[in-house]
Motif scaffolding. Structure first.
Motif, PDB file in Angstrom:
ATOM      1  N   GLU A 120       0.806  -1.218   0.000  1.00 15.16           N
ATOM      2  CA  GLU A 120       0.000   0.000   0.000  1.00 15.16           C
ATOM      3  C   GLU A 120       0.839   1.269   0.000  1.00 15.16           C
ATOM      4  O   GLU A 120       0.522   2.242  -0.662  1.00 15.16           O
ATOM      5  CB  GLU A 120      -0.913  -0.006   1.235  1.00 15.16           C
ATOM      6  CG  GLU A 120      -2.075  -0.981   1.127  1.00 15.16           C
ATOM      7  CD  GLU A 120      -2.994  -0.685  -0.055  1.00 15.16           C
ATOM      8  OE1 GLU A 120      -3.301   0.487  -0.273  1.00 15.16           O
ATOM      9  OE2 GLU A 120      -3.371  -1.639  -0.760  1.00 15.16           O
ATOM     10  N   ASN A 121       1.914   1.274   0.770  1.00 16.65           N
ATOM     11  CA  ASN A 121       2.673   2.509   0.938  1.00 16.65           C
ATOM     12  C   ASN A 121       4.043   2.510   0.266  1.00 16.65           C
ATOM     13  O   ASN A 121       4.623   3.572   0.083  1.00 16.65           O
ATOM     14  CB  ASN A 121       2.871   2.781   2.431  1.00 16.65           C
ATOM     15  CG  ASN A 121       1.547   2.935   3.139  1.00 16.65           C
ATOM     16  OD1 ASN A 121       0.689   3.678   2.691  1.00 16.65           O
ATOM     17  ND2 ASN A 121       1.370   2.197   4.224  1.00 16.65           N
ATOM     18  N   TYR A 122       4.570   1.364  -0.041  1.00 15.11           N
ATOM     19  CA  TYR A 122       5.934   1.282  -0.583  1.00 15.11           C
ATOM     20  C   TYR A 122       5.914   0.539  -1.907  1.00 15.11           C
ATOM     21  O   TYR A 122       5.369  -0.557  -2.004  1.00 15.11           O
ATOM     22  CB  TYR A 122       6.848   0.575   0.428  1.00 15.11           C
ATOM     23  CG  TYR A 122       6.875   1.294   1.749  1.00 15.11           C
ATOM     24  CD1 TYR A 122       7.594   2.479   1.893  1.00 15.11           C
ATOM     25  CD2 TYR A 122       6.146   0.824   2.829  1.00 15.11           C
ATOM     26  CE1 TYR A 122       7.589   3.167   3.096  1.00 15.11           C
ATOM     27  CE2 TYR A 122       6.135   1.508   4.028  1.00 15.11           C
ATOM     28  CZ  TYR A 122       6.862   2.679   4.160  1.00 15.11           C
ATOM     29  OH  TYR A 122       6.850   3.353   5.343  1.00 15.11           O
ATOM     30  N   TYR A 123       6.519   1.145  -2.894  1.00 17.72           N
ATOM     31  CA  TYR A 123       6.454   0.576  -4.240  1.00 17.72           C
ATOM     32  C   TYR A 123       7.843   0.098  -4.673  1.00 17.72           C
ATOM     33  O   TYR A 123       8.811   0.872  -4.602  1.00 17.72           O
ATOM     34  CB  TYR A 123       5.924   1.634  -5.216  1.00 17.72           C
ATOM     35  CG  TYR A 123       5.621   1.030  -6.558  1.00 17.72           C
ATOM     36  CD1 TYR A 123       4.404   0.401  -6.778  1.00 17.72           C
ATOM     37  CD2 TYR A 123       6.558   1.036  -7.578  1.00 17.72           C
ATOM     38  CE1 TYR A 123       4.130  -0.193  -7.995  1.00 17.72           C
ATOM     39  CE2 TYR A 123       6.294   0.446  -8.795  1.00 17.72           C
ATOM     40  CZ  TYR A 123       5.069  -0.164  -8.996  1.00 17.72           C
ATOM     41  OH  TYR A 123       4.807  -0.758 -10.194  1.00 17.72           O
ATOM     42  N   PRO A 124       7.962  -1.131  -5.150  1.00 20.96           N
ATOM     43  CA  PRO A 124       9.287  -1.660  -5.519  1.00 20.96           C
ATOM     44  C   PRO A 124       9.740  -1.153  -6.891  1.00 20.96           C
ATOM     45  O   PRO A 124       9.690  -1.855  -7.879  1.00 20.96           O
ATOM     46  CB  PRO A 124       9.045  -3.176  -5.550  1.00 20.96           C
ATOM     47  CG  PRO A 124       7.604  -3.315  -5.946  1.00 20.96           C
ATOM     48  CD  PRO A 124       6.888  -2.132  -5.369  1.00 20.96           C
ATOM     49  N   MET A 125      10.187   0.059  -6.889  1.00 18.57           N
ATOM     50  CA  MET A 125      10.545   0.743  -8.133  1.00 18.57           C
ATOM     51  C   MET A 125      11.792   0.138  -8.789  1.00 18.57           C
ATOM     52  O   MET A 125      11.829  -0.104  -9.989  1.00 18.57           O
ATOM     53  CB  MET A 125      10.808   2.201  -7.727  1.00 18.57           C
ATOM     54  CG  MET A 125      11.242   3.131  -8.779  1.00 18.57           C
ATOM     55  SD  MET A 125       9.896   3.454  -9.856  1.00 18.57           S
ATOM     56  CE  MET A 125      10.802   3.967 -11.268  1.00 18.57           C
ATOM     57  N   ILE A 126      12.816  -0.069  -7.980  1.00 17.05           N
ATOM     58  CA  ILE A 126      14.113  -0.499  -8.504  1.00 17.05           C
ATOM     59  C   ILE A 126      14.608  -1.715  -7.731  1.00 17.05           C
ATOM     60  O   ILE A 126      14.566  -1.734  -6.500  1.00 17.05           O
ATOM     61  CB  ILE A 126      15.169   0.618  -8.343  1.00 17.05           C
ATOM     62  CG1 ILE A 126      14.700   1.917  -8.992  1.00 17.05           C
ATOM     63  CG2 ILE A 126      16.518   0.187  -8.908  1.00 17.05           C
ATOM     64  CD1 ILE A 126      15.572   3.127  -8.668  1.00 17.05           C
ATOM     65  N   VAL A 127      15.087  -2.695  -8.469  1.00 18.55           N
ATOM     66  CA  VAL A 127      15.716  -3.850  -7.824  1.00 18.55           C
ATOM     67  C   VAL A 127      17.161  -3.945  -8.286  1.00 18.55           C
ATOM     68  O   VAL A 127      17.454  -3.874  -9.485  1.00 18.55           O
ATOM     69  CB  VAL A 127      14.955  -5.151  -8.167  1.00 18.55           C
ATOM     70  CG1 VAL A 127      15.769  -6.362  -7.783  1.00 18.55           C
ATOM     71  CG2 VAL A 127      13.615  -5.174  -7.451  1.00 18.55           C
TER      72      VAL A 127
END
Lengths: 343, 87
Positions: free
Chosen positions: A4-11
Motif C-alpha cells: 500500500e505505501n511502498y512501491y518496488p521501483m528499482i531492484v
C-alpha cells in the motif's frame, strides 16, 4: 501494487558472486561464483515475478555480472519484459558483442568503476592492467553510444586523484561521474581505507569546487558526505523523506535468489526459489523492520543530529555491522568521528 | 477544457498493471503515477480520441451520467497533462 505505501521501483540484482578483480573494498568479498546461484531458467522466472510485482527498473550487478556465461541472454530476456535496465560492472570484460547487445536492449546506463589513474586504479582493483582494460571498455561502450557512468570509490589512497579521474572521464565521453566514499564493510571492514573526519569535510568542499568547474563537461553526482544543503536533496527535505530507500523503493536480490533490503549486509527477507517477489515485498518482517525505522530512535551523535531525518543515520547496515545495533550511530560520519575525538 | 481536443499518450512512459491499479512511470521525469480502475480505463483510451469521445465511452462503461463523466475525465486528463503523460 505489491504494498500500500511502498512501491518496488528499482531492484538491484547481484547476478553472480564471480569476479575477475579483487577490489580492496569489495563489500561482497566477491571472487568465486557461489555453488547455489540461480540458473538461467530460474532467472527468467524471477524476472516474471518482478514484472508481476510492478518493478520498473533492474540494476544488474555482482560480483561482475558479465562473468556469467548467460549474461547476454539475461539482458535480452529482461529487455523483452520491458524493464529499464542498468548494469554496474568493473568494465574490464566489455567487448563488441556485449556492447551491441546492451545497445539493442536500450540499457539506460552502464556504470563502470574508475578509481584512479593507472597505478592507483590497478592497486585498488587488485589487478595490474585493470585500468587499461576499463578504459578500453568505456571506449567500446561510447562507440556504441551507450550512456556511461564512471564510479569512483574514494579511499585514503586515491582522494588526491579525484580531479584527474574526473578530467579523464570527461575526455572519454563519460556521461556522469559518480563519487562515493568507501564503505567500511566486506574487505574494507578494518577501516584502513576509510577517510577521517577532516578528509570527509575536505572531500565535500572539493566536490563542490569540481562541480562548479566541470559541470558543463560532464554530469557529476557525489556522496552527501554528511552535508545536506544541496539542491538535489531539496525534495527529500521537503517531504521529510530519508535518502536511504532500502525496502521503500528498492531492494537487492543476491545471486542465490535471496532478497534483502540492503546490499551492504544480507538480511534475508525471502527466497525467490520458494516465494514470489510481491509476497516478499509485502509480507517480509525484515522489510517491515527497515520501513518502520524511526530516526528519532537513533543513538549517540546520530540521535542528536539535526540532519537525522534526511540522513537517517546514513547506512543502518553499517551500524549493525560495527555495533550490532540497528539504531547505533554511523561509524563513518565525520560528526561521529569528531565527537569521539572530544569525548 | 476544449472537448474537441485529441489526447495522445506521450512516449517514454512505461506501465505496470497490478490488477486493481495501473502504475505509470515517466522516463523523462522519473515520476510514478498510480491509477485506480476507472482512471486506468481513461488512460487506455487516450489514443488520439477527442476528450468528448473519451467522456462518452467513460459514461457508457461505468453507466453514469454525462455530467459526472465530463468532470471525472477532465480531472484525470488535466492531471495527465500537467505531469507530462499525455499531450
Amino acid at each position: 501494487m505489491a504494498n500500500e505505501n511502498y512501491y518496488p521501483m528499482i531492484v538491484s540484482w547481484e547476478l553472480t558472486n564471480a569476479c575477475n578483480l579483487n577490489c580492496l573494498y569489495c563489500f561482497n568479498d566477491s571472487g568465486r561464483a557461489f555453488e547455489d546461484e540461480l540458473t538461467k531458467d530460474e532467472i527468467h522466472n524471477v524476472l516474471k515475478s518482478l514484472y508481476d510485482a510492478g518493478v520498473f527498473r533492474i540494476e544488474f550487478t555482482g560480483g561482475e555480472p558479465m562473468m556469467r556465461p548467460d549474461f547476454v541472454d539475461i539482458i535480452k530476456e529482461t529487455h523483452k519484459l520491458d524493464f529499464i535496465i542498468s548494469v554496474a560492472s568493473n568494465g574490464t570484460i566489455i567487448n563488441e558483442n556485449i556492447a551491441s547487445i546492451l545497445k539493442e536492449a536500450e540499457v539506460a546506463h552502464v556504470q563502470v568503476s574508475l578509481d584512479g589513474l593507472k597505478e592507483t586504479h590497478d592497486y585498488q582493483k587488485g589487478l595490474i592492467g585493470a585500468f587499461d582494460r576499463v578504459v578500453q571498455g568505456i571506449k567500446c561502450l561510447k562507440e556504441h553510444d551507450i550512456c556511461v557512468h564512471a564510479r569512483m570509490t574514494v579511499t585514503k589512497k586515491n582522494i588526491r586523484q579525484i580531479e584527474e579521474v574526473l578530467k579523464l572521464s570527461a575526455s572519454l565521453g563519460v556521461d556522469e561521474f559518480n563519487m562515493m566514499r568507501v564503505w567500511a564493510s566486506g574487505r574494507a571492514i578494518d577501516g584502513q581505507l576509510n577517510l577521517n573526519s577532516n578528509e570527509i569535510i575536505s572531500l565535500n568542499s572539493e566536490m563542490q569546487r569540481l562541480m562548479e568547474l566541470y559541470k558543463k563537461d560532464i554530469g557529476i553526482r557525489y556522496d552527501h558526505c554528511g552535508f545536506f544543503g544541496r539542491e538535489s536533496f531539496k525534495p527529500f527535505r521537503e517531504h521529510n523523506e530519508r535518502l536511504c530507500q532500502c525496502a521503500r523503493t528498492t531492494c537487492v536480490i543476491k545471486p542465490n535468489g535471496i532478497v534483502t533490503p540492503c546490499e551492504v549486509l544480507t538480511m534475508k527477507a525471502g527466497d525467490l526459489r520458494v516465494e514470489t517477489f510481491a509476497d516478499i515485498w509485502r509480507n517480509s518482517p525484515v522489510m517491515e523492520e527497515f520501513r518502520s525505522f524511526n530516526p528519532d530512535n537513533l543513538k549517540g551523535t546520530c540521535g542528536r543530529c539535526s540532519d537525522r531525518n534526511i540522513c537517517g543515520g546514513h547506512c543502518r547496515a553499517l551500524a549493525l555491522i560495527h555495533h550490532g545495533d540497528f539504531y547505533a550511530e554511523d561509524p563513518t560520519c565525520w560528526k561521529v568521528m569528531k565527537n569521539k575525538m572530544t569525548e | 477544457m476544449d472537448t474537441k481536443e485529441t489526447i495522445h499518450k506521450c512516449s517514454n512512459i512505461k506501465r505496470r498493471d497490478t490488477g486493481s491499479h495501473l502504475i505509470l512511470f515517466s522516463l523523462d521525469t522519473g515520476m510514478l503515477l498510480e491509477f485506480n480502475f476507472t482512471a486506468k480505463f481513461i488512460w487506455d483510451i487516450c489514443d488520439g480520441r477527442t476528450v468528448e469521445d473519451i467522456q462518452a465511452l467513460y459514461a457508457q462503461e461505468f453507466e453514469i451520467g454525462m455530467d459526472d463523466a465530463k468532470s471525472d475525465v477532465e480531472d484525470i486528463i488535466q492531471i495527465l497533462k500537467t505531469k507530462g503523460y499525455v499531450s
